[in-house]
Structures are given as structure tokens and as C-alpha cells.
Design a protein around this motif. Structure first.
Motif, PDB file in Angstrom:
ATOM      1  N   UNK A 165      15.102  -2.676  -8.777  1.00 36.61           N
ATOM      2  CA  UNK A 165      13.759  -2.088  -8.802  1.00 36.61           C
ATOM      3  C   UNK A 165      13.124  -2.265  -7.437  1.00 36.61           C
ATOM      4  N   UNK A 166      12.072  -1.519  -7.170  1.00 41.65           N
ATOM      5  CA  UNK A 166      11.379  -1.646  -5.890  1.00 41.65           C
ATOM      6  C   UNK A 166      10.214  -2.612  -6.024  1.00 41.65           C
ATOM      7  N   UNK A 167       9.790  -3.151  -4.899  1.00 43.13           N
ATOM      8  CA  UNK A 167       8.633  -4.040  -4.874  1.00 43.13           C
ATOM      9  C   UNK A 167       7.721  -3.605  -3.756  1.00 43.13           C
ATOM     10  N   UNK A 168       6.407  -3.733  -3.989  1.00 44.28           N
ATOM     11  CA  UNK A 168       5.415  -3.367  -2.985  1.00 44.28           C
ATOM     12  C   UNK A 168       4.517  -4.570  -2.725  1.00 44.28           C
ATOM     13  N   UNK A 169       4.320  -4.859  -1.450  1.00 49.02           N
ATOM     14  CA  UNK A 169       3.423  -5.932  -1.041  1.00 49.02           C
ATOM     15  C   UNK A 169       2.085  -5.312  -0.632  1.00 49.02           C
ATOM     16  N   UNK A 170       1.004  -5.827  -1.203  1.00 54.46           N
ATOM     17  CA  UNK A 170      -0.322  -5.233  -1.042  1.00 54.46           C
ATOM     18  C   UNK A 170      -1.231  -6.207  -0.304  1.00 54.46           C
ATOM     19  N   UNK A 171      -1.816  -5.756   0.786  1.00 51.96           N
ATOM     20  CA  UNK A 171      -2.732  -6.618   1.527  1.00 51.96           C
ATOM     21  C   UNK A 171      -3.924  -7.023   0.656  1.00 51.96           C
ATOM     22  N   UNK A 172      -4.290  -8.286   0.757  1.00 59.62           N
ATOM     23  CA  UNK A 172      -5.392  -8.877   0.012  1.00 59.62           C
ATOM     24  C   UNK A 172      -6.710  -8.186   0.370  1.00 59.62           C
ATOM     25  N   UNK A 173      -7.413  -7.686  -0.654  1.00 66.17           N
ATOM     26  CA  UNK A 173      -8.665  -6.954  -0.439  1.00 66.17           C
ATOM     27  C   UNK A 173      -9.861  -7.754  -0.958  1.00 66.17           C
ATOM     28  N   UNK A 174     -11.069  -7.459  -0.469  1.00 60.93           N
ATOM     29  CA  UNK A 174     -12.269  -8.199  -0.886  1.00 60.93           C
ATOM     30  C   UNK A 174     -12.795  -7.747  -2.244  1.00 60.93           C
ATOM     31  N   UNK A 175     -12.053  -8.101  -3.306  1.00 58.30           N
ATOM     32  CA  UNK A 175     -12.421  -7.704  -4.663  1.00 58.30           C
ATOM     33  C   UNK A 175     -12.491  -8.903  -5.605  1.00 58.30           C
ATOM     34  N   UNK A 226      -0.353  11.356  -0.239  1.00 54.98           N
ATOM     35  CA  UNK A 226      -1.355  10.551  -0.937  1.00 54.98           C
ATOM     36  C   UNK A 226      -0.788   9.211  -1.404  1.00 54.98           C
ATOM     37  N   UNK A 227       0.505   9.024  -1.277  1.00 55.99           N
ATOM     38  CA  UNK A 227       1.140   7.767  -1.657  1.00 55.99           C
ATOM     39  C   UNK A 227       0.630   6.641  -0.758  1.00 55.99           C
ATOM     40  N   UNK A 228       0.078   5.573  -1.336  1.00 60.85           N
ATOM     41  CA  UNK A 228      -0.486   4.506  -0.499  1.00 60.85           C
ATOM     42  C   UNK A 228       0.547   3.613   0.164  1.00 60.85           C
ATOM     43  N   UNK A 229       1.760   3.613  -0.354  1.00 58.25           N
ATOM     44  CA  UNK A 229       2.782   2.683   0.121  1.00 58.25           C
ATOM     45  C   UNK A 229       3.636   3.283   1.237  1.00 58.25           C
ATOM     46  N   UNK A 230       3.851   2.497   2.302  1.00 53.27           N
ATOM     47  CA  UNK A 230       4.894   2.798   3.285  1.00 53.27           C
ATOM     48  C   UNK A 230       6.171   2.158   2.763  1.00 53.27           C
ATOM     49  N   UNK A 231       7.207   2.938   2.555  1.00 51.45           N
ATOM     50  CA  UNK A 231       8.431   2.409   1.978  1.00 51.45           C
ATOM     51  C   UNK A 231       9.514   2.221   3.034  1.00 51.45           C
ATOM     52  N   UNK A 232      10.352   1.209   2.798  1.00 50.45           N
ATOM     53  CA  UNK A 232      11.411   0.857   3.738  1.00 50.45           C
ATOM     54  C   UNK A 232      12.692   0.533   2.973  1.00 50.45           C
ATOM     55  N   UNK A 233      13.819   0.887   3.586  1.00 46.99           N
ATOM     56  CA  UNK A 233      15.106   0.395   3.098  1.00 46.99           C
ATOM     57  C   UNK A 233      15.289  -1.014   3.625  1.00 46.99           C
ATOM     58  N   UNK A 234      15.467  -1.951   2.702  1.00 48.13           N
ATOM     59  CA  UNK A 234      15.636  -3.356   3.054  1.00 48.13           C
ATOM     60  C   UNK A 234      16.876  -3.861   2.334  1.00 48.13           C
ATOM     61  N   UNK A 235      17.916  -4.178   3.084  1.00 44.81           N
ATOM     62  CA  UNK A 235      19.163  -4.556   2.436  1.00 44.81           C
ATOM     63  C   UNK A 235      19.650  -3.424   1.551  1.00 44.81           C
ATOM     64  N   UNK A 236      19.893  -3.754   0.269  1.00 42.38           N
ATOM     65  CA  UNK A 236      20.340  -2.739  -0.694  1.00 42.38           C
ATOM     66  C   UNK A 236      19.190  -2.132  -1.475  1.00 42.38           C
ATOM     67  N   UNK A 237      17.971  -2.481  -1.103  1.00 38.98           N
ATOM     68  CA  UNK A 237      16.849  -2.067  -1.932  1.00 38.98           C
ATOM     69  C   UNK A 237      15.734  -1.379  -1.173  1.00 38.98           C
ATOM     70  N   UNK A 238      14.641  -1.207  -1.881  1.00 32.57           N
ATOM     71  CA  UNK A 238      13.479  -0.479  -1.369  1.00 32.57           C
ATOM     72  C   UNK A 238      12.253  -1.378  -1.489  1.00 32.57           C
ATOM     73  N   UNK A 239      11.552  -1.531  -0.375  1.00 29.24           N
ATOM     74  CA  UNK A 239      10.358  -2.375  -0.330  1.00 29.24           C
ATOM     75  C   UNK A 239       9.212  -1.547   0.230  1.00 29.24           C
TER      76      UNK A 239
END
Length: 340
Positions: free
Chosen positions: A196-206, A243-256
Motif C-alpha cells: 500500500x502507499x503512505x503519505x506524510x503530511x506536514x503538521x498544520x495549525x489545527x 488537484x491531488x495534494x500529494x507529491x508522489x515518489x517511487x521509493x524502493x518497491x513502493x510509493x510514498x
């Protein structure tokens, strides 16, 4: 404001703001309640919830969604909370929404704690995709963040979702400086191992505690450096949808993925609207104003009245969330009350 048709858009009544952004995606909150207390979202104690009679009923949620999809050009809906799985009989709502003509994508965001027992029912009801929060693989860190126990249940829920056969299962991890650095590569490896893919999200003031500072943001650049140090080459993948908020990358065998909501905001291509669990529309996560719809529905307002209110809300959307402005102040509503 009356609705109008854009020459460059095939939707019957596209929701276009004054900056030309066409809105096709809605975050639909079904509850402000949650079974954990993550510090970036909720207070540890004394959270204030809307009275249950103020929450939109399934019929009201279906009515609004039908209006947005069949008459106003929306084609993607994400169910949010709070934690949506604490809303009773949620698969019933999923089935109602899945039957709306023109709805192309129906997804849900969850913390995963209750997912193992609901995954099959959600899939059978017509849910297509899942986003599951997973900030750590360490129980003590999980408790530090969520101020509750339950990491094992979250992992069980992730595995149940994968087994249930959803079109897509994605993991979301908040990136917080001083907390997340040791987690990044472990989480990436966890996702890669499960396909599965994983997305890292910058901490926001919420956060309800109002403890956010820019120094606590683990930036996209720093995340990429951590990933390169462990995996070597990190290859960008071109966005299929701007409109996709995520920048995606190939990392090893997966998608981040990396969502730079603070360091490089993507407001210029935002196509999202939000409906709170108590029935107000927000044109931005950080909006200072919102448009109440619940009492209009309960007083017998015609769909055209609702449509005009929704269109006016979209028209008032600002160019950007303004986190980097000197005058910025966080929304009065905390994240759990807005809907994730």
C-alpha cells in the motif's frame, strides 16, 4: 448567486470560485466524536461535541450529497469525522451514497481502531477507497500522540482493509518535528511490505491545544532527505490530477507521498469543500466563516435555495489558506469539529 455553466466544463452546474477553481470534491463529516485524542486534533479532556440532534441525519447527508453530485458537478466524496466509524450504522449511509448517479469516487478516512470489525461491511456497502491514519509503529509513541492505547487494533484494521479488497488503501502519517523523525523509514517499509502507499503530511495549525508552531513542522524537504538516506534514489511520479495534494515518489518497491500543506501549499489547485457533521459548508479547512445548511433543510427549503447558498460559499473562497501570513489565525473550530 445564480449558478452558471463554464464553457470549458461538462458538469451541469460546476462550482467555480472567483479564481477559476472548479470544485468537484467534498469532505463529508458524519460525526465530531472520536475514540482517541490525538494532540494535533483534539484536547485530551473536555472535548466539546455537538448535541446529537444537531448532527445531520443520514437522509440529510444523502440529500446534500445528491444535490452536489447530480446538479453541481461534484464527483468525489470522502467520509470523515471525528472518527466516522463511531457513527452507528455507517454502512447504511455508505450504501445510500453509493447509489447516487454520477458519484465516481466514495472514500473514507479513519484512525483504524474500529476498522477490523467494519471493513467487510463497508466494502459490501459500496465504499471504494480507504485512508487510514498511522503516525507510528511504536505503542509508546502512539500513546504519546493519541493519548490512548490501540496501535495493535490499528494494524489489525489495516490488514483487514487490505484483505477486504478495497480499490485503494492508503496510509496517512502526520509529520511532526521532534516526534516523527524515527518513524519515517519504518512506516515507509511497513507500507511497502503490505503493498500500500503512505503519505506524510506536514503538521498544520489545527490542534485544539493551540500549541502549533512552524518549528514543529517536519517539512517535505526534510522528509525526502530522510527517505533518500535510507532508500537511495527517490523518483518523482507525475501527478495524474493537478488537484491531488500529494507529491508522489517511487521509493524502493513502493510509493510514498508527501503533502506540503505548510511549506509549499497547493491552494491554487484546490477543488475541495467541506460539510461539517452539524451541517455547515466550509470552502477551506482554514476558513473563518461557514455557510449553515442544516436549518435551511429542516425548515423546508427547496434544493435551489440550498444550491444558491452553496454557490455563494464557493464564490467567497479565498486564494489561499494564509498560514504564512502575519495576520493568520487558526480557525475557531478545531479539526475534529471541522471534519478531516
Amino acid at each position: 448567486m445564480s449558478l452558471s455553466v463554464s464553457k470549458n466544463d461538462s458538469s451541469p452546474y460546476p462550482l467555480v470560485d472567483r479564481f477559476g477553481r472548479v470544485h468537484r470534491s467534498v469532505r463529508l463529516s458524519v460525526t465530531d466524536r472520536c475514540n482517541i485524542r490525538c494532540f494535533y486534533c483534539m484536547p485530551e479532556h473536555d472535548a466539546v461535541f455537538a448535541p446529537r440532534e444537531q448532527l445531520l441525519t443520514f437522509e440529510e447527508l444523502h440529500r446534500l450529497t445528491s444535490l452536489l453530485v447530480t446538479q453541481m458537478g461534484v464527483n468525489r466524496v470522502r467520509i470523515t469525522g471525528g472518527e466516522p466509524l463511531v457513527r452507528r450504522e455507517l454502512p447504511t449511509l455508505i450504501q445510500m451514497l453509493a447509489g447516487i448517479p454520477g458519484l465516481e469516487d466514495l472514500s473514507l478516512t479513519t484512525n483504524g481502531v474500529l476498522l477490523a470489525e467494519h471493513a467487510d461491511a463497508l466494502r459490501d456497502a459500496g465504499l471504494q477507497r480507504l485512508n487510514i491514519s498511522l503516525d507510528t509503529l511504536d505503542e509508546s509513541t502512539f500513546q504519546r500522540i493519541s493519548r490512548r492505547s490501540g496501535l495493535a487494533k490499528v494494524i489489525e484494521g489495516i490488514d483487514a482493509a487490505i484483505a477486504a479488497g478495497f480499490q485503494s488503501v492508503k496510509l496517512n502519517a502526520l509529520a511532526i518535528a521532534g516526534v516523527s523523525e524515527p518513524e519515517i523509514t519504518r512506516l515507509a517499509e511497513f507500507a511497502i511490505d503490505r503493498g500500500v502507499s503512505i503519505r506524510f503530511i506536514e503538521f498544520m495549525p489545527l490542534d485544539s491545544d493551540r500549541d502549533w508552531t512552524s518549528a514543529k513542522v517536519l517539512t517535505g524537504d526534510r522528509l525526502l532527505a530522510i527517505l533518500r538516506e535510507r532508500f537511495g534514489e527517490v523518483t518523482p511520479i507525475q501527478r495524474a490530477d493537478q488537484s491531488q495534494p500529494s507529491e508522489d515518489f517511487l521509493v524502493g518497491r513502493g510509493r510514498v507521498g508527501i503533502i506540503r500543506s505548510v511549506s509549499e501549499p497547493f491552494c491554487g489547485s484546490c477543488d475541495r469543500l467541506r460539510i461539517t457533521a452539524d451541517g455547515s459548508m466550509r470552502n477551506c479547512l482554514f476558513a473563518s466563516e461557514e455557510t449553515p445548511l442544516r436549518e435551511l433543510m429542516r425548515s423546508g427549503a427547496h434544493d435551489q435555495v440550498l444550491a444558491d447558498q452553496i454557490a455563494s460559499c464557493v464564490a467567497a473562497k479565498k486564494a489561499a489558506h494564509g498560514i504564512d501570513d502575519a495576520s493568520f489565525s487558526p480557525p475557531i473550530r478545531p479539526m475534529y469539529s471541522i471534519g478531516g
